[in-house]
Design a protein around this motif. Structure first.
Motif, mmCIF file in Angstrom:
data_model
loop_
_atom_site.group_PDB
_atom_site.id
_atom_site.type_symbol
_atom_site.label_atom_id
_atom_site.label_comp_id
_atom_site.label_asym_id
_atom_site.label_seq_id
_atom_site.Cartn_x
_atom_site.Cartn_y
_atom_site.Cartn_z
ATOM 1 N N ARG A 227 5.368 48.787 23.947
ATOM 2 C CA ARG A 227 4.362 48.164 24.809
ATOM 3 C C ARG A 227 5.024 47.385 25.949
ATOM 4 O O ARG A 227 4.491 47.295 27.049
ATOM 5 N N LEU A 228 6.178 46.794 25.648
ATOM 6 C CA LEU A 228 6.863 45.987 26.648
ATOM 7 C C LEU A 228 7.672 46.841 27.615
ATOM 8 O O LEU A 228 8.189 46.321 28.614
ATOM 9 N N GLN A 229 7.839 48.106 27.308
ATOM 10 C CA GLN A 229 8.637 48.976 28.162
ATOM 11 C C GLN A 229 7.795 49.861 29.071
ATOM 12 O O GLN A 229 8.323 50.625 29.869
ATOM 13 N N ARG A 230 6.472 49.744 28.964
ATOM 14 C CA ARG A 230 5.611 50.539 29.825
ATOM 15 C C ARG A 230 5.687 50.023 31.260
ATOM 16 O O ARG A 230 5.967 48.845 31.490
ATOM 17 N N PRO A 231 5.407 50.886 32.214
ATOM 18 C CA PRO A 231 5.361 50.419 33.608
ATOM 19 C C PRO A 231 4.248 49.389 33.778
ATOM 20 O O PRO A 231 3.154 49.521 33.246
ATOM 21 N N PHE A 232 4.551 48.335 34.525
ATOM 22 C CA PHE A 232 3.592 47.254 34.728
ATOM 23 C C PHE A 232 2.929 47.411 36.086
ATOM 24 O O PHE A 232 3.588 47.364 37.123
ATOM 25 N N ARG A 239 -3.714 40.411 34.575
ATOM 26 C CA ARG A 239 -4.518 40.167 33.373
ATOM 27 C C ARG A 239 -3.727 39.397 32.324
ATOM 28 O O ARG A 239 -4.246 38.481 31.688
ATOM 29 N N MET A 240 -2.462 39.774 32.152
ATOM 30 C CA MET A 240 -1.651 39.086 31.153
ATOM 31 C C MET A 240 -1.385 37.637 31.555
ATOM 32 O O MET A 240 -1.425 36.718 30.724
ATOM 33 N N ASN A 241 -1.129 37.400 32.837
ATOM 34 C CA ASN A 241 -0.908 36.030 33.299
ATOM 35 C C ASN A 241 -2.160 35.178 33.134
ATOM 36 O O ASN A 241 -2.092 34.014 32.704
ATOM 37 N N LEU A 242 -3.315 35.757 33.459
ATOM 38 C CA LEU A 242 -4.571 35.011 33.310
ATOM 39 C C LEU A 242 -4.872 34.724 31.841
ATOM 40 O O LEU A 242 -5.342 33.629 31.496
ATOM 41 N N ALA A 243 -4.597 35.702 30.980
ATOM 42 C CA ALA A 243 -4.809 35.475 29.552
ATOM 43 C C ALA A 243 -3.901 34.361 29.040
ATOM 44 O O ALA A 243 -4.327 33.506 28.249
ATOM 45 N N GLY A 244 -2.653 34.369 29.496
ATOM 46 C CA GLY A 244 -1.726 33.319 29.082
ATOM 47 C C GLY A 244 -2.181 31.945 29.526
ATOM 48 O O GLY A 244 -2.122 30.971 28.763
ATOM 49 N N SER A 283 1.873 36.440 26.334
ATOM 50 C CA SER A 283 2.092 36.326 27.776
ATOM 51 C C SER A 283 3.537 35.982 28.096
ATOM 52 O O SER A 283 4.126 36.508 29.043
ATOM 53 N N VAL A 284 4.127 35.100 27.294
ATOM 54 C CA VAL A 284 5.500 34.662 27.554
ATOM 55 C C VAL A 284 6.495 35.801 27.391
ATOM 56 O O VAL A 284 7.460 35.922 28.159
ATOM 57 N N VAL A 285 6.284 36.666 26.394
ATOM 58 C CA VAL A 285 7.283 37.698 26.120
ATOM 59 C C VAL A 285 7.155 38.891 27.055
ATOM 60 O O VAL A 285 8.074 39.722 27.104
ATOM 61 N N TYR A 286 6.054 39.011 27.789
ATOM 62 C CA TYR A 286 5.938 40.109 28.741
ATOM 63 C C TYR A 286 6.908 39.877 29.903
ATOM 64 O O TYR A 286 6.942 38.785 30.470
ATOM 65 N N PRO A 287 7.695 40.880 30.241
ATOM 66 C CA PRO A 287 8.687 40.720 31.315
ATOM 67 C C PRO A 287 8.039 40.299 32.629
ATOM 68 O O PRO A 287 7.005 40.834 33.029
ATOM 69 N N GLY A 288 8.648 39.314 33.264
ATOM 70 C CA GLY A 288 8.197 38.887 34.576
ATOM 71 C C GLY A 288 6.950 38.031 34.576
ATOM 72 O O GLY A 288 6.381 37.767 35.645
ATOM 73 N N SER A 289 6.499 37.557 33.423
ATOM 74 C CA SER A 289 5.276 36.758 33.391
ATOM 75 C C SER A 289 5.518 35.387 34.009
ATOM 76 O O SER A 289 6.604 34.813 33.906
ATOM 77 N N VAL A 290 4.500 34.879 34.650
ATOM 78 C CA VAL A 290 4.591 33.546 35.258
ATOM 79 C C VAL A 290 4.826 32.490 34.191
ATOM 80 O O VAL A 290 5.647 31.578 34.356
ATOM 81 N N LEU A 291 4.120 32.604 33.075
ATOM 82 C CA LEU A 291 4.241 31.621 32.012
ATOM 83 C C LEU A 291 5.634 31.654 31.389
ATOM 84 O O LEU A 291 6.202 30.604 31.054
ATOM 85 N N GLY A 292 6.193 32.850 31.236
ATOM 86 C CA GLY A 292 7.534 32.962 30.685
ATOM 87 C C GLY A 292 8.565 32.263 31.549
ATOM 88 O O GLY A 292 9.458 31.575 31.053
ATOM 89 N N ARG A 293 8.434 32.419 32.881
ATOM 90 C CA ARG A 293 9.374 31.744 33.782
ATOM 91 C C ARG A 293 9.166 30.230 33.763
ATOM 92 O O ARG A 293 10.130 29.465 33.787
#
Length: 685
Positions: A227-232, A239-244, A283-293
């Motif tokens: 799931r984390l390797q799919r094209p974003f 959607r992932m950033n908003l959910a986070g 949200s944090v573990v998704y690559p490039g997420s705002v929350l992760g940074r």
């Protein structure tokens, strides 16, 4: 999650940021930060994150080897968790031996429970002591949560392995079963929670708290590496950033609005919180997420790496660093406590935890030689051995020093409760358990806030048994030949020799001073009118029993403090109905009921709640002509309270006994006309 020793495992700095916020919330809750009543949910943050991380590790091993490599898994857990825990336990035992040897046996029992990771069940089995709510922080009471996690670490890999093999690695099916297990745990949590002040069984039970860990496990099962390797796409990332961010909002609101006593927290609230945390983690573990940074910034990452040590050290620091100088919450004191906690945790990480997790336990303690370079954190495995000695020396030395130089107060040891001016533990409340869940800090002390006022007679106390008005001595006697005094923990000191060593100061003698021939006391530390504590008779049962046995005389009722607290946490009987339950048994017998007051500004025992009770007493006077109310709340002085803001010092209990007796004589005098007003004073200045 510190950077993995195995370079093949991914490192996600944002998860360390979550750990930092979680431990900050817990520490803030325990130091009593007033605007974060839900800081106890930091433990839930750890639970959900731990469930995710542990399950992810196991699934990664499954993908690589077709199994879980359990021997290696448990070895790594031991390397990571045991060294710092042993340091803290040895330090606490050392401080107890040096500074407060009377507690050493208790600390030793708690240490054994901690070593075997059964602290939570030890607390549950021993039962909750009512006075633990007021006893202040205990150095090892927080280890219940580590016990829950370790029990989960022991059972969950075996259960997950069975499910994976039985379902042939179908993660979707395993996730479905895990959801079911989580729901069962949350259902048990709700079933074990009842209105009242003691939620120990529901809050600390492994079965009732496993649901939060299992929510994290479900996330790990769902969030496969594919799931984390799919094209974003931009839309998907948005959607992932908003959910986070939505998850962060839910977590934040619950941190600042939740209450340890709130029933909704145990009946669905923790489920909502865990799901919100799972969304944040996703949200944090998704690559490039705002929350992760945002959560992966260096300061948060630094604290997150040391969060385990911070969690371990903060309760011993709070328990041993004196707090007598603080009036409620003190930023200055909190800064000292947090600073010392971080210092000890940083030393433990640099000199003990990181070397051992990196090089292993046996290699870390080999000492072929000691060189100056060995003492630099992280350079050599032998650092761990020297570090153990260093951290033990700093921890024992600092905490012992603060314990032994502390002023004589609630935080210091002494020969007797009278020396401490602290409430003694009554015979009916001797269960030596830790605080219910995390330590519930006493709310900030403050002004009583508009307490009931009554104009007392302008007379002073002269010789025993008289009031002096000018030059004329007036006898102070009551028409009551017999009195039964029914009370809760605020009456314990009235009859306890540790508080009032001279018998003439205690309330039976004070009743005799004003003419009572047969004084009797029926006092139970955790008593309420309706609720029962450890199957002991509540106040209504105690009163009804006396009446059924044929007693017919006067009554003094020093009840209400616990009733208001129980009503605050979900009691089902309104205050007026509680009063009616007692008065309904007394017919025309004279009754003197005391108003109540605390110095607390929030929580179940807050002064505002006490004022509601006092208003209910005044209203009850209109229904019961045989009832009078002694307005103790208007006479008690702040200096008569011990630091918990509820119970009294020896001087306070001496005044309380004397004034109650005088108020009884004022309400029901032997000669003259009884006062027409419901409210009476003691007449003492």
């Amino acid at each position: 999650m510190p950077r993995p020793v195995d370079g093949r495992a991914p490192y996600l700095p944002g998860l360390d940021g979550i750990r930092a916020i979680a431990v900050a919330a817990v520490v803030a809750f325990h130091v009593g930060v007033p605007w974060l009543p839900g800081g106890l949910l930091g433990v839930s943050m750890f639970f959900t994150l731990s469930g995710f991380l542990i399950t992810s590790i196991l699934l990664r091993a499954w993908d690589q080897t077709g199994g879980f490599e359990l021997r290696r898994f448990y070895l790594h857990r031991a390397r990571r968790l045991l060294p710092a825990l042993v340091l803290v336990l040895v330090t606490v035992l050392g401080v107890a031996w040096v500074a407060d040897r009377t507690t050493f046996a208790t600390r030793w029992q708690e240490t054994l429970a901690a070593v075997f990771y059964v602290s939570n069940w030890q607390t549950i089995a021993q039962g909750q002591s009512y006075l633990d709510f007021f006893a202040g922080p205990q150095p090892l009471s927080h280890l219940w949560s580590l016990a829950v996690e370790e029990q989960f670490y022991l059972v969950w890999p075996l259960l997950l392995l069975v499910m994976m093999r039985f379902l042939r690695g179908d993660r979707r099916a395993v996730a479905g079963l895990t959801v079911g297990l989580a729901l069962v745990s949350f259902l048990l949590l709700a079933m074990h929670t009842a209105p009242g002040l003691d939620h120990t069984r529901s809050y600390e039970g492994t079965d009732t708290r496993a649901g939060e860990l299992l929510v994290g496990a479900v996330l790990a099962l769902w969030l496969r590496p594919a799931r984390l390797q799919r094209p974003f796409t931009r839309a998907r990332r948005l959607r992932m950033n908003l959910a986070g961010l939505a998850g962060v909002a839910v977590v934040g609101v619950m941190l600042v609005t939740s209450d340890y006593y709130a029933l909704w927290l145990y009946r669905g609230g923790l489920l909502v919180f865990s799901v919100a945390m799972a969304v944040v983690i996703a949200s944090v573990v998704y690559p490039g997420s705002v929350l992760g940074r945002a959560l992966g910034v260096t300061p948060l990452r630094w604290v997150g790496e040391r969060s385990y040590g911070i969690y371990l050290w903060h309760m011993p620091v709070l328990a041993f660093v004196p707090a007598a100088a603080a009036d409620g919450f003190s930023w200055r004191l909190a800064t000292v406590q947090v600073g010392l906690t971080v210092l000890l945790a940083a030393a433990s990480w640099a000199w003990v935890e990181d070397p051992i997790r990196t090089h292993g336990l046996r290699h870390a303690f080999r000492l072929p030689r000691l060189e100056l370079a060995d003492l630099r954190p992280g350079r050599q495995a032998t650092t761990a051995a020297v570090g153990c000695v260093a951290v033990l020396a700093v921890g024992c030395g600092t905490l012992s020093a603060t314990k032994t130089v502390a002023p004589r107060s609630a935080t210091t040891a002494a020969a007797s409760p009278a020396d401490l001016d602290m409430p003694p533990i009554p015979d009916d409340a001797t269960a030596a358990a830790g605080p219910s869940g995390p330590h519930v800090p006493a709310p900030a002390a403050g002004a009583s806030g508009g307490r009931d006022q009554v104009t007392a007679p302008s007379t002073g106390t002269g010789v025993a048994g008289t009031k002096v008005a000018g030059a004329e001595a007036v006898a102070v006697e009551t028409s009551c030949d017999a009195v039964v005094h029914v009370g809760d923990s605020t009456s314990v000191g009235l009859v306890n020799a540790a508080y009032l060593p001279q018998g003439r100061w205690r309330i039976p003698s004070q009743y005799r001073r004003v003419g009572v021939e047969r004084p009797d006391t029926d006092i139970s530390g955790a008593r309420s009118i309706v609720e029962t504590y450890h199957d002991e008779p509540n106040a209504e049962t105690a009163v009804a029993g006396r009446v059924d046995d044929g007693y017919d005389g006067c009554w003094v009722l020093a009840m209400g403090t616990n009733d208001t607290a129980n009503q605050y946490v979900g009691g089902v009987y309104p205050l007026a109905e509680r009063i009616d339950k007692v008065m309904g048994h007394l017919d025309a017998q004279p009754v003197l009921w005391l108003t109540v007051r605390t110095l607390l500004s929030s929580g179940p025992w807050a002064e505002q709640n006490m004022q509601d009770w006092n208003a209910a007493l005044r209203d009850a006077c209109e229904r019961y002509p045989n009832m009078r109310v002694y307005d103790w709340a208007s006479e008690v002085q702040d200096s008569w309270y011990v630091p918990d803001g509820i119970h009294f010092t020896s001087a306070g209990y001496r005044e309380r006994a004397h004034r109650i007796a005088d108020a009884l004589a004022t309400a029901f005098p032997a000669v003259g006309t009884p006062p027409a007003s419901c409210l009476v004073g003691s007449g003492d200045r």
